[in-house]
Design a protein around this motif. Structure first.
Motif, PDB file in Angstrom:
ATOM      1  N   GLU A 137      12.413   2.615 -22.545  1.00 25.97           N
ATOM      2  CA  GLU A 137      12.649   1.972 -21.258  1.00 25.97           C
ATOM      3  C   GLU A 137      11.514   1.017 -20.943  1.00 25.97           C
ATOM      4  OE1 GLU A 137      13.139   4.860 -18.259  1.00 25.97           O
ATOM      5  OE2 GLU A 137      14.899   5.751 -19.188  1.00 25.97           O
TER       6      GLU A 137
ATOM      7  N   PRO B  92       8.227  -0.644 -15.062  1.00 27.43           N
ATOM      8  CA  PRO B  92       8.393  -1.670 -14.033  1.00 27.43           C
ATOM      9  C   PRO B  92       7.313  -2.732 -14.164  1.00 27.43           C
ATOM     10  CG  PRO B  92       7.620   0.398 -13.104  1.00 27.43           C
ATOM     11  CD  PRO B  92       7.913   0.667 -14.533  1.00 27.43           C
ATOM     12  N   ALA B  93       7.709  -3.971 -14.048  1.00 30.81           N
ATOM     13  CA  ALA B  93       6.739  -5.055 -14.152  1.00 30.81           C
ATOM     14  C   ALA B  93       5.873  -5.053 -12.912  1.00 30.81           C
ATOM     15  CB  ALA B  93       7.450  -6.386 -14.278  1.00 30.81           C
TER      16      ALA B  93
ATOM     17  N   ARG C 157      19.741   9.958 -14.923  1.00 29.36           N
ATOM     18  CA  ARG C 157      19.740   8.739 -14.137  1.00 29.36           C
ATOM     19  C   ARG C 157      20.836   7.841 -14.686  1.00 29.36           C
ATOM     20  NH1 ARG C 157      14.319   7.854 -12.056  1.00 29.36           N
ATOM     21  NH2 ARG C 157      13.202   9.779 -12.393  1.00 29.36           N
TER      22      ARG C 157
ATOM     23  N   PRO D   1      18.526   3.264 -16.870  1.00 31.62           N
ATOM     24  CA  PRO D   1      17.111   3.516 -17.135  1.00 31.62           C
ATOM     25  C   PRO D   1      16.218   2.855 -16.090  1.00 31.62           C
ATOM     26  CG  PRO D   1      17.991   1.922 -18.689  1.00 31.62           C
ATOM     27  CD  PRO D   1      19.146   2.438 -17.912  1.00 31.62           C
ATOM     28  N   GLU D   2      14.937   3.226 -16.111  1.00 34.15           N
ATOM     29  CA  GLU D   2      13.989   2.628 -15.165  1.00 34.15           C
ATOM     30  C   GLU D   2      13.849   1.135 -15.438  1.00 34.15           C
ATOM     31  OE1 GLU D   2      10.270   4.698 -14.898  1.00 34.15           O
ATOM     32  OE2 GLU D   2       9.251   2.903 -14.171  1.00 34.15           O
ATOM     33  N   LEU D   3      13.991   0.360 -14.396  1.00 33.51           N
ATOM     34  CA  LEU D   3      13.975  -1.092 -14.534  1.00 33.51           C
ATOM     35  C   LEU D   3      12.863  -1.671 -13.668  1.00 33.51           C
ATOM     36  CD1 LEU D   3      17.811  -1.601 -14.235  1.00 33.51           C
ATOM     37  CD2 LEU D   3      16.433  -2.012 -16.276  1.00 33.51           C
ATOM     38  N   PRO D   4      12.529  -2.941 -13.882  1.00 36.55           N
ATOM     39  CA  PRO D   4      11.491  -3.534 -13.023  1.00 36.55           C
ATOM     40  C   PRO D   4      11.933  -3.584 -11.564  1.00 36.55           C
ATOM     41  CG  PRO D   4      11.896  -4.895 -14.942  1.00 36.55           C
ATOM     42  CD  PRO D   4      12.950  -3.850 -14.937  1.00 36.55           C
ATOM     43  N   CYS D   5      10.944  -3.581 -10.691  1.00 34.57           N
ATOM     44  CA  CYS D   5      11.212  -3.694  -9.254  1.00 34.57           C
ATOM     45  C   CYS D   5      11.815  -5.058  -8.958  1.00 34.57           C
ATOM     46  CB  CYS D   5       9.904  -3.522  -8.483  1.00 34.57           C
ATOM     47  SG  CYS D   5      10.053  -3.844  -6.722  1.00 34.57           S
TER      48      CYS D   5
ATOM     49  N   GLN E 202      15.592   2.725 -10.213  1.00 35.21           N
ATOM     50  CA  GLN E 202      15.262   4.062 -10.711  1.00 35.21           C
ATOM     51  C   GLN E 202      13.773   4.243 -10.978  1.00 35.21           C
ATOM     52  OE1 GLN E 202      17.630   6.500 -11.138  1.00 35.21           O
ATOM     53  NE2 GLN E 202      19.127   5.080 -10.318  1.00 35.21           N
TER      54      GLN E 202
ATOM     55  N   PRO F 133      10.377   5.988 -10.455  1.00 32.83           N
ATOM     56  CA  PRO F 133       9.993   7.285  -9.877  1.00 32.83           C
ATOM     57  C   PRO F 133       8.847   7.120  -8.882  1.00 32.83           C
ATOM     58  CG  PRO F 133       9.158   7.101 -12.112  1.00 32.83           C
ATOM     59  CD  PRO F 133       9.924   5.844 -11.845  1.00 32.83           C
TER      60      PRO F 133
ATOM     61  N   ASP G 174       6.599  10.067  -7.814  1.00 36.47           N
ATOM     62  CA  ASP G 174       5.633  10.509  -8.832  1.00 36.47           C
ATOM     63  C   ASP G 174       4.371   9.649  -8.776  1.00 36.47           C
ATOM     64  OD1 ASP G 174       7.681  12.140  -9.442  1.00 36.47           O
ATOM     65  OD2 ASP G 174       8.056  11.372 -11.460  1.00 36.47           O
ATOM     66  N   TYR G 175       4.569   8.354  -8.573  1.00 34.16           N
ATOM     67  CA  TYR G 175       3.405   7.472  -8.464  1.00 34.16           C
ATOM     68  C   TYR G 175       2.565   7.835  -7.243  1.00 34.16           C
ATOM     69  CZ  TYR G 175       4.893   4.297 -12.160  1.00 34.16           C
ATOM     70  OH  TYR G 175       5.217   3.762 -13.370  1.00 34.16           O
TER      71      TYR G 175
END
Lengths: 187, 517
Positions: A180, A183-184, B375, B378-382, B434, B436, B439-440
């Motif tokens: 994956e 995030p950028a 999910r 998948p986790e993607l950029p903001c 997605q 997290p 968690d951050y």
């Protein structure tokens, strides 16, 4: 004429005010030294070549010492010192030691002969004991400076890293999941 | 309208807190089953630290027999709370065992083995509690080891103690359990309404407040009627029942206070700053049991739910019961079970295995299935959609916080009020990419705590170093002064007489202690 008088009297008034303020609110001590000292880790280990964190801070403020001489602080302290002083961060001076994780001294009490030499060496009075009596380290106050190691005649002091407990544990950053994109960071 | 009036009007009008989510609440699946006692397991593991603050010290020895309700600990100097034996047992071990915690680490525990005898003790109790003053009642609460049973585990007596210069105006008993799946508070209110009301009255008396409220959610159906009925039966007319709309995370004390009073707990502050004290319903019941029955906290209600177990239900479990035992009573895992979570699905954390003990804070055990865990993307950029900021009940800037934490800029995150995050998880739930987020934030808060601890240690080291320097300087000055005085005396006086005196002194010393000279 009145204009001139007014100007002169205004200038005199301002001068008086400033003079008074300078005396009344004079900064105690050297604020730059205080701010540098606040960034140092206060291990008092003297690895920088100065007899404690404050003297090193004074030397930096004078321009007599470089900012990369603090092994316990490591790169984080060098970076924050560079930010404070507007200078360039550079790697830790390798001649002075390396950055190690925080550890505390632990006396192997069965081997201690009660010589009291480490008591004198400890810069923060974190060792309790008396002549011919067993010594012990107050772990909560020990900075891990290692200054008690050389004077010990029987080498009964170890430096140990403390295990992670429920109170010292912290959440790790989220691990990027395989396959994956993280995030950028749009900055 | 001033604050005084707004409090008196609690329940007549609701305010809104910012953000929040309407979640499918999944509570009905576990509320249908009657509350059952989970039984006495063979072996109980009691984590010593089951409270915010410091762990108490064990006051029992290995091999010592203990009776049900017997105190096992003594309190140290800091904040702490007692532990008690949940059953007649023998102390098997005192040592490090795994406890439910996100780290999976071990902690100091007292292990008890049930001896199948019926030894039992009760503490002194005050049946006519209304005749006793706050300090006597507080004493009972301390002795019973009552902590915040909603999960916060803050020692209850500290929240009930009078605070200097701050009169308390209102007691809020929180039955608005907003996390999906969890129904332990609801079943408690159904099963023990009178006890809950009396517990509330006792706490109100300790605090010296006139206004006491029990807040429940509007989806709880018959609970309101049950509580009102009980209030009539025991004539507890000073306790008012208020029903609040169900929006996650309304069970958070800050959010609940905002909904009921319109007042906002200040950043870095606590509800008593507003004159409000908030306790969970289970805590109120524990106070009742401590004061009227002399029973310490030795059990709690645990919801065992999720689509990964056969029977979703509530169980009254002794503290220290293995989670595995509760899962077995819920019919065991089915083939869909994929992840075991303690706490709710929003704020809970995953466990590596189920051989862990129930603690005073274990309100829910969830077996989640693939559908809950996976999910969809998948986790993607903001993409900077701003959904996270819209749902944040603390009005933070989640994106800003994320970037600072990812860049390791924790101090900037602190300036953006990271510590005001209540960890509700709304942002992560709402995030279409997605990420997290929670968690951050937990990571960032941990880093800030560690930094604060380091800074405090550095300040202490500095002070000790300076004190030592001052002491050494003073010793040196004193030595100088002594030498100086001696020189002067020598220069002025009769040398022969002084030498005579010194010799006499040395001789006297030799007679006193021949070893030393």
């Amino acid at each position: 004429m009145t204009g001139l008088l007014l100007l002169v009297s205004l200038a005199a008034l301002c001068g008086l005010g400033l003079g008074f303020a300078a005396r009344r609110y004079r900064a105690e001590g050297d604020p730059v030294v205080d701010r540098i000292d606040a960034l140092l880790p206060q291990t008092q280990c003297a690895q920088c070549g100065y007899p404690g964190c404050r003297p090193y801070a004074e030397a930096i403020a004078r321009g007599a010492a470089d900012i990369n001489r603090c092994p316990p602080g490591g790169d984080a302290v060098i970076k924050s010192l560079a930010e404070l002083l507007g200078s360039e961060a550079r790697p830790l001076d390798p001649g002075l030691g390396e950055h190690k994780p925080k550890a505390v001294a632990l006396i192997r009490e069965a081997e201690c002969i009660g010589c009291a030499l480490c008591l004198k060496a400890c810069p923060v009075d974190a060792i309790v004991g008396a002549a011919h009596k067993m010594h012990t380290v107050i772990a909560a106050e020990c900075t891990g400076c290692e200054l008690c190691l050389p004077p010990c005649p029987v080498d009964c002091i170890d430096l140990v890293t403390l295990p992670s407990t429920l109170t010292t544990w912290r959440w790790p950053p989220p691990a990027p999941r395989p396959g994956e994109l993280g995030p950028a960071r749009p900055r | 309208m001033n604050d005084e009036q707004s409090e008196l009007r609690v329940g007549h009008r609701f305010w809104r807190f910012p953000g929040g989510l309407k979640l499918r609440h999944w509570k009905k699946i576990s509320i249908g089953e009657a509350l059952a006692f989970a039984g006495v397991p063979e072996r109980l593991v009691l984590a010593l630290k089951q409270n915010v603050g410091e762990a108490p010290e064990p006051a029992v020895e290995i091999g010592q027999p203990v009776a049900r309700g017997e105190r096992l600990t003594r309190l140290g100097s800091g904040f702490s709370a007692h532990l008690h034996a949940p059953c007649s047992a023998v102390v098997e071990d005192i040592g490090r065992y795994p406890v439910p915690h996100p780290s999976g680490l071990e902690a100091d525990c007292i292990v008890l083995r049930h001896d199948h005898e019926e030894r039992s003790v009760t503490m002194p109790h005050l049946v006519d509690w209304w005749r006793h003053d706050a300090s006597e009642l507080l004493e009972r609460v301390i002795e019973a080891g009552v902590v915040g049973l909603g999960g916060a585990l803050f020692p209850t007596h500290l929240k009930l103690e009078p605070r200097r210069g701050l009169p308390m105006r209102m007691l809020l008993v929180n039955g608005a359990e907003c996390e999906p799946y969890i129904s332990c508070d609801e079943i408690l209110m159904r099963m023990y309404p009178q006890e809950l009301l009396i517990g509330t009255q006792i706490m109100a008396q300790i605090l010296g407040v006139e206004a006491a409220f029990i807040a429940i959610e509007d989806q709880m159906g018959a609970v309101e009627q049950i509580l009102r009925q009980a209030a009539v039966e025991i004539e507890a007319d000073e306790v008012e029942i208020v029903k609040v709309p169900t929006i996650y995370p309304e069970g958070g004390e800050r959010q609940l206070i905002q909904v009921l009073t319109g007042l906002e707990v200040p950043s870095g502050g606590i509800p008593p700053d507003l004159g409000i004290v908030c306790h969970n319903v289970a805590t109120a019941l524990a106070v009742y049991r401590a004061v009227l029955k002399g029973e310490p906290v030795i059990s709690r209600i645990v919801t065992v739910s999720g689509r990964g177990v056969e029977i979703q239900r509530n169980l009254e479990a002794l503290i220290g019961t293995p989670i595995r035992h509760l899962v077995a009573l819920a019919g065991g895992y089915n083939e869909r079970a994929r992840r075991l979570v303690v706490g709710g699905p929003m704020m809970g954390y995953a466990l590596a295995h189920d051989d862990l003990p129930v603690t005073k804070g274990t309100n829910c055990i969830l077996a989640l299935i693939d559908k809950d865990v996976d999910r969809p993307v998948p986790e993607l950029p903001c993409i900077r959609c701003g959904e996270c900021a819209r749902v944040c009940p603390a009005r933070l800037l989640p994106q800003q916080l994320l970037w600072h934490i990812q860049a390791g800029e924790f101090e900037q995150a602190r300036e953006h009020a990271l510590n005001d995050c209540i960890e509700c998880g709304c942002c992560a739930y709402a995030c279409p990419s997605q990420i997290p987020l929670l968690d951050y934030y937990r990571h960032g808060k941990g880093e800030l705590r560690a930094r604060d601890a380091e800074a405090a240690a550095a300040a202490r080291a500095k002070a000790r170093f300076e004190d030592r320097q001052a002491r050494l300087a003073a010793d040196e000055a004193a030595r100088e002064a002594r030498l100086q005085a001696r020189h002067e005396a020598l220069a002025q006086g009769d040398k022969a007489a002084q030498i005579e005196a010194a010799v006499a002194r040395a001789r006297a010393a030799r007679v006193r202690d021949p070893e030393e000279v």
